[in-house]
Structure formats: structure tokens, C-alpha cells
Design an enzyme around this catalytic site. Sequence first.
Site, PDB file in Angstrom:
ATOM      1  N   PRO A   9       0.793  -1.224   0.000  1.00 53.32           N
ATOM      2  CA  PRO A   9       0.000   0.000   0.000  1.00 53.32           C
ATOM      3  C   PRO A   9       0.828   1.279   0.000  1.00 53.32           C
ATOM      4  CG  PRO A   9      -0.069  -1.035   2.156  1.00 53.32           C
ATOM      5  CD  PRO A   9       0.603  -2.003   1.227  1.00 53.32           C
ATOM      6  N   ASN A  10       0.337   2.218  -0.755  1.00 56.33           N
ATOM      7  CA  ASN A  10       0.862   3.582  -0.865  1.00 56.33           C
ATOM      8  C   ASN A  10       2.176   3.690  -1.635  1.00 56.33           C
ATOM      9  OD1 ASN A  10      -1.302   4.816   0.638  1.00 56.33           O
ATOM     10  ND2 ASN A  10      -0.401   3.815   2.421  1.00 56.33           N
ATOM     11  N   ARG A  17       4.782  11.159  -2.274  1.00 54.66           N
ATOM     12  CA  ARG A  17       4.486  10.909  -0.860  1.00 54.66           C
ATOM     13  C   ARG A  17       5.745  11.074  -0.009  1.00 54.66           C
ATOM     14  NH1 ARG A  17       4.104   5.182   1.979  1.00 54.66           N
ATOM     15  NH2 ARG A  17       3.532   5.882   4.052  1.00 54.66           N
ATOM     16  N   TYR A  22      10.912   8.983   1.548  1.00 56.68           N
ATOM     17  CA  TYR A  22      10.890   7.957   0.504  1.00 56.68           C
ATOM     18  C   TYR A  22      11.598   8.362  -0.791  1.00 56.68           C
ATOM     19  CZ  TYR A  22       7.434   5.991   3.642  1.00 56.68           C
ATOM     20  OH  TYR A  22       6.803   5.489   4.745  1.00 56.68           O
ATOM     21  N   ASN A  73       8.153  -5.440  -0.678  1.00 53.76           N
ATOM     22  CA  ASN A  73       8.055  -4.242   0.137  1.00 53.76           C
ATOM     23  C   ASN A  73       6.571  -4.151   0.488  1.00 53.76           C
ATOM     24  OD1 ASN A  73       7.848  -1.757   1.313  1.00 53.76           O
ATOM     25  ND2 ASN A  73       9.121  -0.699  -0.194  1.00 53.76           N
ATOM     26  N   ALA A  76       3.089  -0.663   4.911  1.00 53.72           N
ATOM     27  CA  ALA A  76       2.516  -0.720   6.257  1.00 53.72           C
ATOM     28  C   ALA A  76       2.056  -2.125   6.648  1.00 53.72           C
ATOM     29  CB  ALA A  76       1.345   0.257   6.366  1.00 53.72           C
ATOM     30  N   HIS A  79       3.934  -4.429   9.190  1.00 52.74           N
ATOM     31  CA  HIS A  79       3.783  -4.294  10.635  1.00 52.74           C
ATOM     32  C   HIS A  79       2.418  -4.745  11.144  1.00 52.74           C
ATOM     33  CE1 HIS A  79       7.172  -1.800   9.611  1.00 52.74           C
ATOM     34  NE2 HIS A  79       6.381  -1.009   8.917  1.00 52.74           N
ATOM     35  N   ASP A  86       1.237 -15.418   6.520  1.00 46.43           N
ATOM     36  CA  ASP A  86       0.724 -16.772   6.271  1.00 46.43           C
ATOM     37  C   ASP A  86       0.789 -17.138   4.794  1.00 46.43           C
ATOM     38  OD1 ASP A  86       0.250 -17.065   8.975  1.00 46.43           O
ATOM     39  OD2 ASP A  86      -1.937 -16.842   8.816  1.00 46.43           O
ATOM     40  N   GLU A  97      12.510  -9.318   2.351  1.00 47.23           N
ATOM     41  CA  GLU A  97      11.739  -8.144   2.770  1.00 47.23           C
ATOM     42  C   GLU A  97      12.598  -6.917   2.523  1.00 47.23           C
ATOM     43  OE1 GLU A  97      10.420  -6.117   6.985  1.00 47.23           O
ATOM     44  OE2 GLU A  97      10.557  -8.301   6.912  1.00 47.23           O
ATOM     45  N   HIS A  99      12.691  -2.375   2.335  1.00 50.12           N
ATOM     46  CA  HIS A  99      12.093  -1.079   2.657  1.00 50.12           C
ATOM     47  C   HIS A  99      13.005   0.033   2.181  1.00 50.12           C
ATOM     48  CE1 HIS A  99       9.183  -3.087   5.212  1.00 50.12           C
ATOM     49  NE2 HIS A  99      10.193  -3.789   5.692  1.00 50.12           N
ATOM     50  N   LEU A 100      12.419   1.106   1.702  1.00 44.01           N
ATOM     51  CA  LEU A 100      13.185   2.285   1.304  1.00 44.01           C
ATOM     52  C   LEU A 100      13.813   2.963   2.518  1.00 44.01           C
ATOM     53  CD1 LEU A 100      10.552   3.616  -1.201  1.00 44.01           C
ATOM     54  CD2 LEU A 100      12.880   2.953  -1.827  1.00 44.01           C
ATOM     55  N   ARG A 106      12.451   5.061  12.683  1.00 45.75           N
ATOM     56  CA  ARG A 106      11.147   5.727  12.583  1.00 45.75           C
ATOM     57  C   ARG A 106      10.293   5.402  13.805  1.00 45.75           C
ATOM     58  NH1 ARG A 106       8.700   4.954   6.943  1.00 45.75           N
ATOM     59  NH2 ARG A 106       7.462   6.692   7.708  1.00 45.75           N
ATOM     60  N   ARG A 110       6.800   0.776  13.718  1.00 50.40           N
ATOM     61  CA  ARG A 110       7.435   0.284  12.493  1.00 50.40           C
ATOM     62  C   ARG A 110       8.624  -0.643  12.774  1.00 50.40           C
ATOM     63  NH1 ARG A 110       5.135   3.227   8.237  1.00 50.40           N
ATOM     64  NH2 ARG A 110       4.428   5.298   8.844  1.00 50.40           N
TER      65      ARG A 110
END
Length: 148
Positions: A9-10, A17, A22, A73, A76, A79, A86, A97, A99-100, A106, A110
Site C-alpha cells: 500500500p501507498n 508521498r 521515501y 516491500n 505498512a 507491521h 501466512d 523483505e 524497505h526504502l 522511525r 514500524r
Amino acid sequence: MHLLLINGPNLNLLGQREPSIYGSITLDSIELALEEKAKEAGVKLDCFQSNCEGALVDRIHQAIGKVDAILINAGAYTHTSVALRDALLGAGIPYVELHLSNTYSREEFRHNSFLSDRAVGVVSGFGVMSYHLAFEGIVDYLSEDEGT
């Protein structure tokens, strides 16, 4: 070798954003650069983004038996989503996994990931380079696996 890049998401809002966190590059630009890198390495790369948890779970299910690894990635959902965890575990596909941002620098919420303990690796905090490092890491991991 066939990889799947999943963005949650996002991430479709990258470039507009919170650029201080980011960066200013768009998700399309990230995917194009990674697709070029994959092409040069002789790797097939599929890209998928959704803001919907169920769509992400469905895409993981569709990857069973079709991809060798997943770069994810989850945004949200990293978390919050037991469902994504699953799905990844049920699919049995190795994943990285990514993340930027450095999630540990943060907000405290998170700092927890439902995905990291079963990931092949975790890359965070390197901006766009996180995608490239995750790609290189999983390609190396799979290449070593093939050699044994």
C-alpha cells in the site's frame, strides 16, 4: 530464474508521498530500472503493486510453482498483516523483505515486522538502492542454492 516483486500500500505514491523519507523517484522508475537489471542478468522479473491486502495475498498464491523467489516491500502491511505472513509461509517461496527507509529509525510501531523472521534477508534504509540490494541478494542466494 524467475522473480516476483511485490509492492504494498501507498507505494504507488512514490515520488510524491513524503519525499524526505521515501525520495522523489516513482515506483514505475524503480520497476523499470530493476527490470533492466534483471534482463541483463538473464532473470525474469514480474512486478505487482496493490493497496489491498487480499490482492497481495492472491498474487502470492498465484506465484506458487511459478517463481523462484519474491522481493516484497509490504509497506505498512509489514507491521500489521498476519495474512501476508501466512501467504508467504504457505507458498513456501523464498523471499526478501525490503524497505526504502530504515524502519528502526522511525516510529516504534514500524520496528515490528511480521515477515522478517522467515525472510532470506531484510534490506532497509538505502532508498531505491534497497531494491537493487535485495535483487542482488536473492539472485546470489538462488545461484548458490543451484550450485549445491
